[in-house]
Design a protein around this motif. Structure first.
Motif, mmCIF file in Angstrom:
data_model
loop_
_atom_site.group_PDB
_atom_site.id
_atom_site.type_symbol
_atom_site.label_atom_id
_atom_site.label_comp_id
_atom_site.label_asym_id
_atom_site.label_seq_id
_atom_site.Cartn_x
_atom_site.Cartn_y
_atom_site.Cartn_z
ATOM 1 N N GLN A 129 1.008 -1.031 0.011
ATOM 2 C CA GLN A 129 -0.057 0.119 -0.092
ATOM 3 C C GLN A 129 0.727 1.268 0.014
ATOM 4 N N VAL A 145 1.570 5.062 0.769
ATOM 5 C CA VAL A 145 0.782 5.774 1.773
ATOM 6 C C VAL A 145 1.693 7.183 1.907
ATOM 7 N N ASN A 202 -2.028 3.982 11.701
ATOM 8 C CA ASN A 202 -3.745 4.248 11.599
ATOM 9 C C ASN A 202 -4.085 5.497 12.113
ATOM 10 N N VAL A 251 -7.109 5.728 8.293
ATOM 11 C CA VAL A 251 -6.317 5.839 7.151
ATOM 12 C C VAL A 251 -5.073 5.609 7.546
ATOM 13 N N ASN A 252 -4.235 4.642 6.610
ATOM 14 C CA ASN A 252 -2.777 4.253 6.927
ATOM 15 C C ASN A 252 -1.865 5.528 6.441
ATOM 16 N N MET A 253 -0.844 5.913 7.405
ATOM 17 C CA MET A 253 -0.088 6.984 6.989
ATOM 18 C C MET A 253 1.323 6.624 7.420
#
Length: 312
Positions: free
Chosen positions: A63, A65, A290, A294-296
């Motif tokens: 993913q 990010v 998280n 939202v993953n950052m």
């Protein structure tokens, strides 16, 4: 053909080696804010499964990010428990990225500035690997923690101020966090490595094969030069280029491995007479967090990690 991984976390000079000594330290905050200045998505987050052995390769897409906002790693922003969870997640990311980069699982994972014998760090064994050994000369920032899937394949050979030596298979690997007081002096740095090599030889273990860690060096050629002088053998940087593109980054390179990406402090330097480098790669300072679903990305340390696969 053992594989090694090393990364320093950013700890203070406390004689208490708990998680609080490492939680959101100054240079970690500098690193996070420096990376957050560019908000383009850049960190590749691999799938992980908390309940599985961390060495188990998990398949699936990464993913992409963005960095969490400036100030996210501010002092007091996260409890020690929350910060520990971030470091645990970083360890699992380390194993997944190393597998994809080197096409092999990690044999030995070493952390600088972490004392794995401290009870507050004991959960790292579930995420980094079983504890092979740890060492400290008093301060949290002068500690090491050594992890592996199979502890019987590794032997801690010795340790001292700024170093720990481990034999993995037939490879003598020395992991360092060279004190700032000697890191940029050719004479003192030469003596530092000379004493380590002399110790290993006197104990019957043989000479240094590999040096990995935070060297605090003043120039890119400094560490291989002083180790070569210290051992009377030729050592080379496994990744001689100044520009670093970590394995967990997408379309972002860095001009250094420190908090402001300005100095290449973190290196793997090898004995050209005894081992060959099969592959080498870097890992950024950040991991996934998280935020409101939202993953950052958030930096949990100030120094990049490094992977290496060697033959002897």
């Amino acid at each position: 053909m053992p594989t090694f991984a090393y990364q320093s976390i950013n700890s203070n000079a406390s004689t208490n080696h708990d998680v609080g000594a490492s939680n959101s330290q100054h240079f970690t905050r500098v690193t996070h804010n420096h990376q957050a200045a560019n908000q383009s998505p850049w960190l590749l987050v691999m799938p992980t499964a908390k309940g599985l052995d961390p060495h188990t390769p998990l398949y699936g897409p990464a993913q992409l990010v963005s960095q969490a906002p400036v100030g996210y790693m501010a002092k007091g922003q996260h409890s020690n428990s929350q910060f520990l969870t971030m470091v645990e997640g970083k360890a699992r990311q380390t194993h997944q990225h190393l597998y994809r980069s080197l096409r092999k699982t990690c044999d030995l994972l070493v952390y600088g500035e972490m004392d794995g014998a401290n009870s507050e760090w004991s959960s790292m064994q579930q995420h980094a690997g079983a504890l092979v050994g740890s060492s400290s000369t008093g301060k949290a920032c002068n500690s090491f923690s050594v992890h592996a899937a199979k502890t019987t394949q590794h032997q801690v050979l010795g340790s001292g101020m700024g170093w720990i030596a481990v034999k993995t298979g037939n490879v003598n690997a020395v992991f360092v966090h060279v004190p700032n007081s000697i890191a940029k002096s050719e004479g003192q740095a030469t003596l530092f490595y000379q004493n380590i090599n002399k110790y290993l030889l006197q104990q019957g273990h043989g000479a240094i094969d590999l040096v990995m860690g935070d060297t605090n060096q003043g120039s890119n050629s400094f560490t291989p030069s002083v180790i070569s002088r210290a051992t009377n053998m030729i050592f080379h940087d496994a990744h001689p280029a100044s520009e670093v593109t970590p394995s967990d980054s997408h379309q972002r390179s860095f001009s250094g491995t420190n908090s402001t990406a300005s100095k290449k402090y973190d290196v793997a330097v090898y004995n050209t007479a005894t081992i060959n480098i099969v592959n080498v790669d870097y890992l950024s300072q950040s991991t996934a967090v998280n935020i409101d679903g939202v993953n950052m990305a958030a930096a949990v340390t100030d120094h990049m990690g490094i992977f290496v696969d060697v033959t002897k």
